[in-house]
Scaffold this active site. Structure first.
Site, PDB file in Angstrom:
ATOM      1  N   ASP B   8       0.883  -1.157   0.000  1.00 57.33           N
ATOM      2  CA  ASP B   8       0.000   0.000   0.000  1.00 57.33           C
ATOM      3  C   ASP B   8       0.923   1.211   0.000  1.00 57.33           C
ATOM      4  OD1 ASP B   8      -1.649   2.125   0.563  1.00 57.33           O
ATOM      5  OD2 ASP B   8      -2.267   1.402   2.540  1.00 57.33           O
ATOM      6  N   LYS B  70       2.929  11.308  -3.533  1.00 61.13           N
ATOM      7  CA  LYS B  70       1.796  10.716  -4.248  1.00 61.13           C
ATOM      8  C   LYS B  70       0.884  11.789  -4.848  1.00 61.13           C
ATOM      9  CE  LYS B  70      -1.537   6.998  -3.302  1.00 61.13           C
ATOM     10  NZ  LYS B  70      -2.033   6.153  -2.197  1.00 61.13           N
ATOM     11  N   GLU B 171      -7.199   0.692  -4.155  1.00 63.17           N
ATOM     12  CA  GLU B 171      -7.145   0.527  -2.706  1.00 63.17           C
ATOM     13  C   GLU B 171      -8.442  -0.038  -2.117  1.00 63.17           C
ATOM     14  OE1 GLU B 171      -5.817   4.421  -1.545  1.00 63.17           O
ATOM     15  OE2 GLU B 171      -3.883   4.101  -2.497  1.00 63.17           O
ATOM     16  N   ASP B 193     -12.855   4.981   2.525  1.00 60.56           N
ATOM     17  CA  ASP B 193     -11.418   5.056   2.810  1.00 60.56           C
ATOM     18  C   ASP B 193     -10.972   6.506   2.911  1.00 60.56           C
ATOM     19  OD1 ASP B 193      -8.650   5.159   2.757  1.00 60.56           O
ATOM     20  OD2 ASP B 193      -8.409   3.750   1.100  1.00 60.56           O
TER      21      ASP B 193
HETATM   22  N1  LIG Z   1      -5.957   7.527  15.701  1.00 58.84           N
HETATM   23  C1  LIG Z   1      -6.076   8.364  14.683  1.00 58.84           C
HETATM   24  N2  LIG Z   1      -6.999   9.354  14.713  1.00 58.84           N
HETATM   25  C2  LIG Z   1      -7.132  10.213  13.691  1.00 58.84           C
HETATM   26  N3  LIG Z   1      -6.368  10.180  12.596  1.00 58.84           N
HETATM   27  C3  LIG Z   1      -5.423   9.225  12.516  1.00 58.84           C
HETATM   28  C4  LIG Z   1      -5.228   8.274  13.539  1.00 58.84           C
HETATM   29  N4  LIG Z   1      -4.224   7.438  13.175  1.00 58.84           N
HETATM   30  C5  LIG Z   1      -3.799   7.859  11.979  1.00 58.84           C
HETATM   31  N5  LIG Z   1      -4.512   8.942  11.579  1.00 58.84           N
HETATM   32  C6  LIG Z   1      -4.370   9.709  10.356  1.00 58.84           C
HETATM   33  O1  LIG Z   1      -4.553   8.865   9.251  1.00 58.84           O
HETATM   34  C7  LIG Z   1      -3.817   9.369   8.146  1.00 58.84           C
HETATM   35  C8  LIG Z   1      -3.003   8.273   7.538  1.00 58.84           C
HETATM   36  O2  LIG Z   1      -3.863   7.274   7.145  1.00 58.84           O
HETATM   37  P1  LIG Z   1      -3.369   6.133   6.190  1.00 58.84           P
HETATM   38  O3  LIG Z   1      -2.099   5.574   6.706  1.00 58.84           O
HETATM   39  O4  LIG Z   1      -4.503   5.224   5.987  1.00 58.84           O
HETATM   40  O5  LIG Z   1      -3.143   7.032   4.908  1.00 58.84           O
HETATM   41  P2  LIG Z   1      -2.346   6.711   3.597  1.00 58.84           P
HETATM   42  O6  LIG Z   1      -2.732   5.364   3.120  1.00 58.84           O
HETATM   43  O7  LIG Z   1      -0.931   7.014   3.788  1.00 58.84           O
HETATM   44  O8  LIG Z   1      -2.953   7.817   2.656  1.00 58.84           O
HETATM   45  P3  LIG Z   1      -3.727   7.712   1.297  1.00 58.84           P
HETATM   46  O9  LIG Z   1      -4.638   6.531   1.384  1.00 58.84           O
HETATM   47  O10 LIG Z   1      -4.479   8.983   1.206  1.00 58.84           O
HETATM   48  O11 LIG Z   1      -2.714   7.574   0.253  1.00 58.84           O
HETATM   49  C9  LIG Z   1      -2.922  10.467   8.677  1.00 58.84           C
HETATM   50  O12 LIG Z   1      -3.490  11.717   8.338  1.00 58.84           O
HETATM   51  C10 LIG Z   1      -2.968  10.239  10.162  1.00 58.84           C
HETATM   52  O13 LIG Z   1      -2.789  11.447  10.873  1.00 58.84           O
HETATM   53 MG   LIG Z   2      -4.429   4.512   2.097  1.00 60.18          MG
END
Ligand SMILES: Nc1ncnc2c1ncn2[C@@H]1O[C@H](COP(=O)(O)OP(=O)(O)OP(=O)(O)O)[C@@H](O)[C@H]1O
Ligand SMILES: [Mg+2]
Lengths: 175, 642
Positions: B8, B70, B171, B193
């Site tokens: 991912d 990204k 995704e 998502d």
């Molecule tokens: N406990 C939480 N409460 C609120 N937000 C959170 C928490 N844990 C993580 N996040 C937020 O989730 C986001 C990251 O999520 P995730 O890892 O799913 O994204 P990603 O897959 O990197 O992004 P994308 O899918 O947009 O490419 C960040 O903005 C982070 O601050």
């Molecule tokens: Mg993601």
């Protein structure tokens, strides 16, 4: 729906191959043998990984609680620093001092070790830069000149990086 | 047989998983974390830092620390989205010779694919450390809204990282795969998502081990980053009120604020109040300044309320595209770290009228799905098939700048479709195929993905040549377009890679405005059709006149010529009714020729039927009707190249 998906997915060429391609018992045996060997190898590897996983799990099982406890130590140390500065050394201060020492020793028995930072070259592997300042006279560039929060290792891992201020290259600060 | 890893590749964080002993497992990196920040730093010594380490040194090295790459991948530097994004990014975004957005680090340019490759390499390394063997194959996920060039660039990134990318999957589809393996009953599922940089919502159907994406929607520029930004803006504001100092101008302070804002946001998912504590945030003549501000959950929810509300519209659209109501959705799955926020969960619960499924770790579920797909490809997981959909309609430009659709949006892929087109002028020896993506009626309102020429057609009257145009979308969503001249079997094709990306704005414009502009578009299209019809009639009558003009009287001939002139005149304007009337008059006048010919043939005793007023062979008059043969705007290549 199922028909459709089968047709459009990877098994596209299946239709052509399927019908008359005679599968001999020898072929079947060979496939089964391949599958068996593959599975056996996968199982061996899985066992090894599972053992390593378990060892790691035990070694780092306390990671989260230890990390949380660090903030308590931080505050104890802040209180101590404050007391030492304004109240000098009395019985209570000495007591807190000993408690802090005791705390650090206890953590250390569980594999938690302080990370040094002051005056050392900045190393992002163990230091978290929270500020960058212009290097002053006598300060080597790219070194840690202030430590806002202590960092700790848990065994081989960084439990928490040290929060530090870094002296930048001689006149490259802000813009 | 080597393992296939599932990655991912997130805006904020990346995550890798693998099938181990028949189950998917998420692999922790060397630092012990199950997700790795998608951050790359290049030190003054040229050393590459990836992940947490890169994040920790960001403040000392803001111009050379790349995050949110990204947001740039597969996009043009001049696109609105890139310009918008680069305003907020401390590193330098530049334009490559081909117009793509690149980043400049220490005087050297890197493509977003190269930067992404560094992250992928780290994920690869993580997997290799765990497995104790080299890894060469991967499945990588992308947001459902990624267009072709973004998918291609992601694939390139894999290749640069030394990985053969077996599949690029959406995704939400990956998430549903992770979910569907546990429950193999017939269900309709909504995947919501909300990650770090993108929002996707998809409606899927699962049954019999078959996954089918019914529709997707979303917002490529909505995610946790925006929430952080809101909190940051608020902090800056509060600090300004309090201390009279604007932190916005201080890059270093902004870095610290960004981290603090995210930490506060995460904290508030589990507690009601948090304190943001940034000692020595700045200094003025009066000495150092500290930022100490309390933030409650209620206050934060107020700050980001409109961001959360922005997810509602895409949910509605996804439902309507799938032709279902919220009630008909059996299960709702939450994906992405942001769905840990209680307010987000509440919105999803209220919207779908049911408790969302939170049984899976929201930031790992996509990687797990990718890992499972890797297992499927290696034959480790049986009975699971993966079907994605194409997010926008694909087609080509035809006569009068009309957008002729070949593959409708939300068509399940892989898919293939072809249609026969013809030429628009006599003796035309080349055609230009302009490949478009979008929802509007007119070509110019949609996005050009690429174009190519099919040359060397044998000269023939217009409408005669038969050119088969076929669209082929593979399982990765990458488009191959081919045009074949049926007479000579000559073929030309493109695999659309260098296309300029579709940004969120354009997708919005296409999908939303397609409805808003439906009436207006229809009128425009009608006008084009009427014009094409008039043009065809003129062509036919002129031809007829040239061949059989001697068979009618001088007066009739003159009358027909006048009507031709009148029709041409009408064509100069844009008055639909006037063109229609002129066309009708022309047809009426030209019937004289037919009459005369009938008379003669009847007199000659031959039974051949005469042509009607239109004349001409293979008359493709009513473009747009359900005829097999449709006019395509195939202008001479050297004459009019757009
Ligand atoms: N406990 C939480 N409460 C609120 N937000 C959170 C928490 N844990 C993580 N996040 C937020 O989730 C986001 C990251 O999520 P995730 O890892 O799913 O994204 P990603 O897959 O990197 O992004 P994308 O899918 O947009 O490419 C960040 O903005 C982070 O601050
Ligand atoms: Mg993601």
């Amino acid at each position: 729906m199922r028909d459709f998906s089968e047709k459009t997915s990877e098994s596209k060429d299946q239709e052509g191959v399927e019908s008359p391609a005679e599968v001999t018992p020898a072929d079947e045996l060979k496939t089964a043998q391949d599958q068996y060997l593959w599975l056996a190898a996968e199982f061996e590897n899985y066992k090894k990984r599972a053992q390593k996983d378990q060892a790691d799990y035990i070694k780092y099982a306390n990671e989260r609680i230890l990390k949380d406890l660090l903030t308590v130590l931080d505050n104890l140390q802040r209180a101590l620093q404050h007391a030492q500065q304004f109240d000098g050394a009395n019985g209570l201060v000495q007591g807190i001092e000993l408690t802090c020492k005791n705390y650090v020793e206890t953590l250390s028995r569980h594999g938690v070790k302080e990370i040094s930072s002051m005056g050392l070259p900045f190393d992002p592997a163990v230091h978290q830069a929270v500020a960058l300042i212009e290097a002053k006279e006598g300060q080597a560039p790219n070194t840690v000149v202030a430590e806002h929060e202590k960092g700790y290792h848990l065994h081989d891992r960084v439990l928490r990086p040290a929060m530090v201020t870094v002296a930048g290259p001689n006149k490259a600060a802000g813009d | 047989m080597g393992k296939v890893i599932g990655i991912d590749l997130g805006t904020t964080n990346s995550c890798v998983s693998i099938m181990s002993g028949g189950d998917p497992v998420v692999i922790a990196n060397a630092e012990g974390n199950r997700t790795t920040p998608s951050v790359v730093g290049i030190t003054d010594k040229g050393e590459r830092l990836v992940g947490q380490i890169a994040k920790r040194q960001a403040i000392t090295n803001p111009e050379n620390t790349i995050y949110s790459i990204k947001r740039l991948i597969g996009r043009k530097a001049e696109s609105k989205e890139v310009r918008e994004a680069s305003k907020r990014l401390p590193y330098k975004v530049v334009s490559a010779p081909n117009g793509d957005a690149h980043v400049e680090i220490r005087g050297k340019q890197y493509s977003p694919a190269e930067i992404s490759a560094m992250i992928l390499q780290k994920m690869k390394q993580t997997a290799e450390d765990y497995l104790g063997e080299p890894v060469t194959e991967a499945v990588i996920t992308v947001p459902a809204y990624f267009d072709d060039s973004q998918r291609q660039a992601t694939k390139d990134a894999g290749q640069i990282a030394g990985l053969t990318v077996l599949r690029i999957i959406n995704e939400p589809t990956a998430a549903s795969l992770a979910y569907g393996l546990d429950k193999k009953k017939d269900e309709r599922i909504a995947v919501y998502d909300l990650g770090g940089g993108t929002f996707d919502v998809s409606i899927l159907e699962i049954g019999d081990g078959v996954f089918e994406v019914k529709s997707t929607n979303g917002d490529t520029f909505l995610g946790g980053d925006d929430f952080d930004q809101r909190i940051m803006d608020w902090l800056v504001e509060e600090f300004k009120k309090d201390q009279g100092i604007d932190l916005k101008k201080d890059r270093m302070a902004l870095q610290r604020l960004k981290e603090a804002a995210e930490r506060a946001k995460i904290e508030l998912s589990s507690s009601q109040e948090t304190e943001i504590n940034l000692p020595f945030i700045t200094a003025d003549a009066g000495g150092p300044k500290h930022l100490v501000i309390k933030l409650t959950r209620a206050k934060m929810e107020q700050l980001v309320d409109d961001l959360i509300q922005r997810t509602v519209e895409p949910c509605k659209k996804a439902l309507s595209d799938a032709g279902v109501t919220a009630k008909e959705v059996d299960e709702v799955v939450l994906v992405g770290g942001m769905t840990r926020m209680p307010k987000v969960i509440q919105l999803v619960r209220d919207f779908f009228g049911k408790e969302p499924h939170k049984g899976v770790n929201p930031d790992e579920v996509v990687a797990i799905g990718a890992g499972i797909q890797g297992g499927v490809l290696k034959g480790e997981v049986k009975d699971v098939l993966l079907l994605d959909v194409t997010p926008l309609t694909l087609g080509i430009e035809t006569l009068g700048s009309v957008f002729t659709r070949l593959i409708e949006r939300n068509t399940t892929i892989p898919t293939k479709k072809s249609q026969i087109f013809s030429t628009a002028a006599d003796g035309q020896t080349a055609v230009t195929i302009n490949v478009l993506q979008g929802e509007r009626e007119m070509a110019s309102d949609n996005k050009t993905l690429g174009h190519f020429d099919l040359v060397g057609l044998p000269p023939a009257p217009r409408g005669m040549p038969q050119i088969e145009v076929s669209f082929d979308i593979d399982a990765n969503g990458i488009v191959h377009v081919a045009a074949k001249d049926m007479a000579t079997q000559k073929e030309q094709s493109i695999r659309i890679t260098a296309s300029s990306g579709l940004n969120k704005d354009e997708i919005d414009k296409m999908v939303k405005d397609a409805q808003a502009h439906a009436a207006e578009d229809k009128k425009k299209r009608e006008l084009v059709e009427v014009r094409n019809e008039a043009d065809n009639r003129i062509y036919g009558v002129e031809k007829l006149l040239a061949e059989h003009g001697d068979k009618i009287g001088e007066d009739d001939r003159k009358h027909i010529q006048e009507e031709i002139a009148a029709a041409r005149k009408a064509l100069e304007g844009n008055d639909l009714a006037a063109i229609q009337t002129a066309t009708q008059n022309l047809v009426k006048a030209s019937q004289k020729i037919g009459e005369e010919m009938y008379k003669r043939t009847a007199a000659d005793g031959a039974g051949t039927p005469g042509p009607d007023g239109g004349g001409g062979e293979g008359q493709p008059g009513n473009a747009g009707n359900d005829e097999k043969v449709v006019d395509a705007e195939y202008t001479e290549v050297n004459k009019d190249k757009k």
